[in-house]
Design a protein around this motif. Sequence first.
Motif: not given
Length: 665
Positions: A572-574, A579, A636, A663
């Motif tokens: 997952p992206e921050a 996310a 996330a 994601a």
Amino acid sequence: MGLLNDVSQVQPAAYPGVRPTLPFRTWYWALVPLLTIVAYFTAVRVGFLKDDLQFLADARNYGFDLGRLVSQDAQLHYGLFYRPVGTVLTWRLGWQLWGANPFPYHLESVLIHAANALLVGLWLAQASGRRALGWLAGALFGVWPLHTEAVAWLSAQWDALAVLFGMLSLLLFTRWWRAPTPRRVVYLASLALYLLALYTKESMLPFIAMFAITAWYAGGGFSRRSFRRLGLALLPFFMALLGVLALRFAFWGQVGGYQWARSDFGEFLWDRLIEAVRLLVAPLNPAVVGAAAVQVTGVLTSLLLLAGLVFYGRQERRLLAMSGLWVLAALVPALNLRVSLVDMHNNRFLYLASIGFCMGVAALIYSAATSLTTLPMRRAAMAAIGVLILACIALTWAHLRPWHTLTVMVDELDRTMLSLVPPRRGGGAVWYVENRPFFYKGAPGVGLFFGYTRGESGGDVPDVVAVEDAPGAIKEVAAQQHDAFAMRFAPVTDPHFRLDYLTGITNETAPPTLSGPDNNLLVWDFTDCGQGALSRWKAANAEATCVPGDGLRLLPQSGNPQLLGPEVAIQPEAAAGPAIRLRAGVRYIGGAGGPAVQRWYWADGVEGGGFGSAQSRSMYAREDGGFHVYWTFLQASEVRGELRRLRFDPGQAVEVKWLAADAVP
């Protein structure tokens, strides 16, 4: 130029009791709009916010169909507001000229406010015979930090536009009233502009009192003859006012306005009046500068005003009386429209009243400056006035900063929602929203008009329904026949609108496809009954058969039917929001004596992480015999590093067309 020349030729001797004025040159008038533009020019960085989105959509859909503005259909689109001139000039004409580009709309707002500041100065110079006094009142009104909504919010542009027509009308009326040989064309022009003001916004309904106040002040009082002349002069204005009121009662049975406005004036009149005066005296936004700064400024300003009244109040009593009457005439009808003391939200309701307040402040400052006898003292007074104007400009910049920040936040939210849930056309949509993003430090967010930008992207504009519990609204989502989503926003603690819950159901059936080379989308399509998806997902507690075109059929055998997924690696992206997106194309084919509830389980990157209730998300299903897509979004923080495996529990007998995970880009 005619008005400028006329005002520049005003001689103090023509006005009884007026003392000699400060030196003044005609070109000084150019500084009034220039200072105003400097103070409010950053408003051009603001985008379309809240109600702007509805008016923009109406302009796009109806164009110059002016018949809708004078028919009962107007109520369907504008509630109990009847503002045809403002609607046409701001939105209908604006859409034809500028489309969906907010910059020229906001530039117009800044220029309108600058014109208003100049008109305030010219009018007071005409009425008082003191050009420097008029200049000071106009400059103060132009830079006063209380006009953020009237200038920066396009849905409030008709406040400034109405004042533009009103002040032009009042300036011409004052010129006509004082002229030795009154000209009919000046009077008729004043009447026409007054009509435009009335049909721009209902806030101008009490403005007729300003004509009487001005006539009293400029004429040095009323004799029986002048009183009779004023009555005859204002008769057409009263007829115009009665015509507007009759039209409103014919359409809606009342004057119109905000449906939430209170009518029990006896319960709040004095308190609201005190609140409004407090905001005029200390026009600071506590959400921007802090509560302590507001208190200190309020105390200092109050002491200075009291000192000015003690020393100069008597000699300026007539002008101060006109200032006070102006403030009351503008405030009292709007006291049921509360301005927030916490963040100055709704400060547009004080736009007209602030003219009278700035007039009174200018009178006291002017008298103090003219009472000084030496050149160094006068220079010091001019420097102090300059510091005041610069301080107001700096404060206005600070007040406008959250509006630009909010614009960035709303644009980011629009892009996020279009990425999370691509727009679709033709089926309708309902969004159940908890903690809608209404305001940011007093600036209006999106509110009920959340999702309007989907119309510009080719999708359906959703109906937004406010709820107190988004997860609890899942039953409503499942009961809908249209696309429906339930979502919750986290409290705004930083410059982001952050979604911390999002779930939905749509009627589409096609599986998602790759949208770019960096897309990490995983799709398992069961409709071709090939070994690709079937070999990766294992059925448990169910009899599994594949039906070509329909997908994998699961019939419960013992316990809860499950699909155990393969090993995956979804990072997952921050992001400040969802996310990971999980989707399932499913049709429920058999009931189990109660509402169907499906659940996703996931195993993450934490050592020993496995399937458990803490790592799961459930939602109600739509049992209408059709295929639907069920959307589940994970934060996330819920995934804790990396999503490594999935399990899908449909809860009842189903046919699964496809499953997907990715994601969020």
